[in-house]
Write an enzyme that holds these catalytic residues in place. Structure first.
Site, PDB file in Angstrom:
ATOM      1  N   HIS A 240     -35.218  52.017  34.162  1.00 41.70           N
ATOM      2  CA  HIS A 240     -34.557  52.367  35.424  1.00 41.70           C
ATOM      3  C   HIS A 240     -33.898  53.738  35.362  1.00 41.70           C
ATOM      4  CE1 HIS A 240     -30.924  50.626  33.404  1.00 41.70           C
ATOM      5  NE2 HIS A 240     -30.310  51.592  34.078  1.00 41.70           N
ATOM      6  N   ASP A 268     -37.774  46.654  31.755  1.00 37.28           N
ATOM      7  CA  ASP A 268     -36.873  47.805  31.883  1.00 37.28           C
ATOM      8  C   ASP A 268     -37.077  48.696  30.658  1.00 37.28           C
ATOM      9  OD1 ASP A 268     -35.002  49.549  32.796  1.00 37.28           O
ATOM     10  OD2 ASP A 268     -33.287  48.200  32.644  1.00 37.28           O
ATOM     11  N   GLY A 344     -23.491  54.451  32.842  1.00 38.76           N
ATOM     12  CA  GLY A 344     -23.722  55.558  31.928  1.00 38.76           C
ATOM     13  C   GLY A 344     -24.150  55.093  30.553  1.00 38.76           C
ATOM     14  N   SER A 346     -26.420  52.802  30.130  1.00 45.90           N
ATOM     15  CA  SER A 346     -27.813  52.389  30.249  1.00 45.90           C
ATOM     16  C   SER A 346     -28.709  53.143  29.282  1.00 45.90           C
ATOM     17  CB  SER A 346     -28.330  52.613  31.668  1.00 45.90           C
ATOM     18  OG  SER A 346     -28.097  51.505  32.476  1.00 45.90           O
ATOM     19  N   SER A 361     -29.859  47.522  29.384  1.00 42.08           N
ATOM     20  CA  SER A 361     -30.473  47.444  30.704  1.00 42.08           C
ATOM     21  C   SER A 361     -29.403  47.406  31.791  1.00 42.08           C
ATOM     22  CB  SER A 361     -31.369  46.210  30.796  1.00 42.08           C
ATOM     23  OG  SER A 361     -31.862  46.033  32.114  1.00 42.08           O
TER      24      SER A 361
END
Length: 451
Positions: A240, A268, A344, A346, A361
């Site tokens: 993502h 993801d 942030g 991720s 994720s």
């Protein structure tokens, strides 16, 4: 079933060796010809190399002192190996495994057949007799995944197999929504349990500056794990965070690379090819943490996350193979944890000891009040894109001279139950991992069982 229960129990009792730290006999080999000098699981997975930053996060987040943290990592390594051997022995009876206790000193292995109990106990594990096998629960979850592809699941955002309770759990804002989803999937009510929850998971990226890397000079995510693909260097991260073709810059705003492939939702996962001025290393965010492999952690094991917003935080693995619905759609196959995270973080690294687990994720909550975070496991990313995890020096064994022949191959991602040949012998994989030099089957009894 065990083939045959009495014989298996006797063989397991003979194989169970000295306890490593606090009761797990994971170093015992299932084959009668095993060398007494064979490396333990803790040595193979290099738990003693855990750096101060990771141990410090374990102490803060799990309430451990340094020695407890070190013993926990060693016990979890042994538990994974023991659970893998019992999974192979129990076959269709196997109903999951998990660790518990401050030092993960207790491994529980579940079975659907009471006759398996002596063999489980002979391995130093606690036996739990339950009504449903892991295969039965996994099949039910797969039916829910398929049903969810054709329905809105915003009111049932998370579902997973919970091995300690031996049920398929559906988290729902309204119980009626969970019942409707299970009915659409044709899942019997005896297999499932509904948990009412206000949890609203979301991907953990944002548009603030000053982070590990930027996508298109705007949004921000965290680097996962450095990888190579042939001579190309780069890193794995969350899908993502960017689409194929999106360009990235580093935290220093220097041109960094380009997304080569990305999947989200569904999974993801993504990987970025870096420019020639960027070098892949086995380090995680310059903290001294180094990656030695990618062996999957057992339910209940400690796991730590590094992200550019909140740094290091730790918790435990709650469930494997979880499905979670974000606003953008459903992502399947992620791992649910009690680790906190914030926007942030991720794409950042999840690691257990020295073993890479996955990339951040999404989740809910924050690191002030606590929360739940999901990670995309690293091994499917490596397998899907043909990537090789950047690791430290080779494993505990010497590959030896020449080519011994066989189907085992460094760089291949193996799942529990896969079989290979090496040096004229057959082996069964005990724990999912990406193979590397030094982890040849004879050198890694924590990962491979001779047949």
């Amino acid at each position: 079933m065990l083939q045959r229960h009495l014989r298996a129990a006797c063989a397991a009792a003979a194989a169970a060796g000295a306890l490593l730290v606090a009761g797990l006999s994971g170093s015992a080999s299932a084959q009668p010809t095993a060398s007494p000098a064979a490396p333990t699981a803790a040595r193979t997975l290099r738990t003693s190399d855990a750096p101060p930053a990771l141990l410090g996060a374990l102490r803060r987040d799990l309430g451990l002192d340094r020695r407890q943290a070190e013993r926990r990592l060693a016990n979890e390594a042994e538990a994974g190996a023991t659970a893998g051997r019992l999974r192979a022995a129990l076959g269709a009876d196997f109903a999951g495994a998990w660790v518990r206790g401050a030092e993960s000193a207790t491994l529980t292995v579940a079975t659907t057949d009471p006759a398996d109990v002596p063999a489980i106990r002979a391995r130093g594990a606690v036996a739990a007799v339950v009504g449903h096998s892991l295969a039965e629960l996994d099949a039910a979850k797969a039916r829910v995944d398929r049903a969810a592809a054709h329905r809105r699941t915003s009111q049932t955002p998370v579902w997973y197999v919970d091995v300690p309770s031996n049920t398929l759990v559906v988290q729902a804002t309204r119980p009626a929504a969970a019942r409707a989803l299970l009915a659409a999937a044709h899942v019997d009510a005896s297999l499932a349990r509904t948990v009412k929850s206000s949890e609203r998971p979301r991907p953990l990226d944002d548009l603030r500056g000053g982070d590990a890397y930027y996508i298109g000079n705007s949004s921000r995510c965290s680097i996962g794990f450095p990888i190579t693909r042939g001579t190309q260097q780069g890193f794995a991260t969350a899908g993502h965070c960017g689409r194929a073709g999106s360009t990235t810059t580093g935290s220093n705003r220097v041109a960094q690379g380009t997304f080569q492939a990305s999947v989200f939702p569904g999974n993801d996962m993504a990987w970025v090819a870096a420019g020639t001025n960027w070098t892949a290393t086995p380090n995680v965010n310059g903290s001294g943490v180094q990656v030695a492999g990618s062996t999957q952690a057992t339910v209940g094991s400690s796991v730590c996350r590094s992200g550019s917003t909140t740094g290091w935080h730790c918790g435990t693995v709650q469930q494997l193979d979880t499905s979670v619905t974000y606003q953008e759609g459903t992502v399947a196959g992620v791992t649910r944890t009690s680790v906190c995270a914030e926007p942030g973080d991720s794409g950042g690294s999840f690691i257990s000891g020295s073993q890479a687990q996955g990339v951040t994720s999404g989740g809910s909550g924050d690191c002030t009040s606590g929360g739940t975070t999901f990670f995309q496991p690293i091994n499917p990313i490596l397998q899907s894109y043909g990537l090789t995890l950047k690791t430290t020096a080779p494993g505990p064994g010497d590959p030896g001279p020449g080519d011994p022949g066989g189907t085992w191959s460094a760089g291949t991602v193996y799942q529990a139950g896969d079989t290979v040949t090496y040096g004229g012998a057959g082996y069964r994989c005990l724990q999912g991992h990406q193979a590397q030099a030094g982890w040849e089957p004879p050198n890694a009894p924590a990962l491979w069982q001779r047949q």
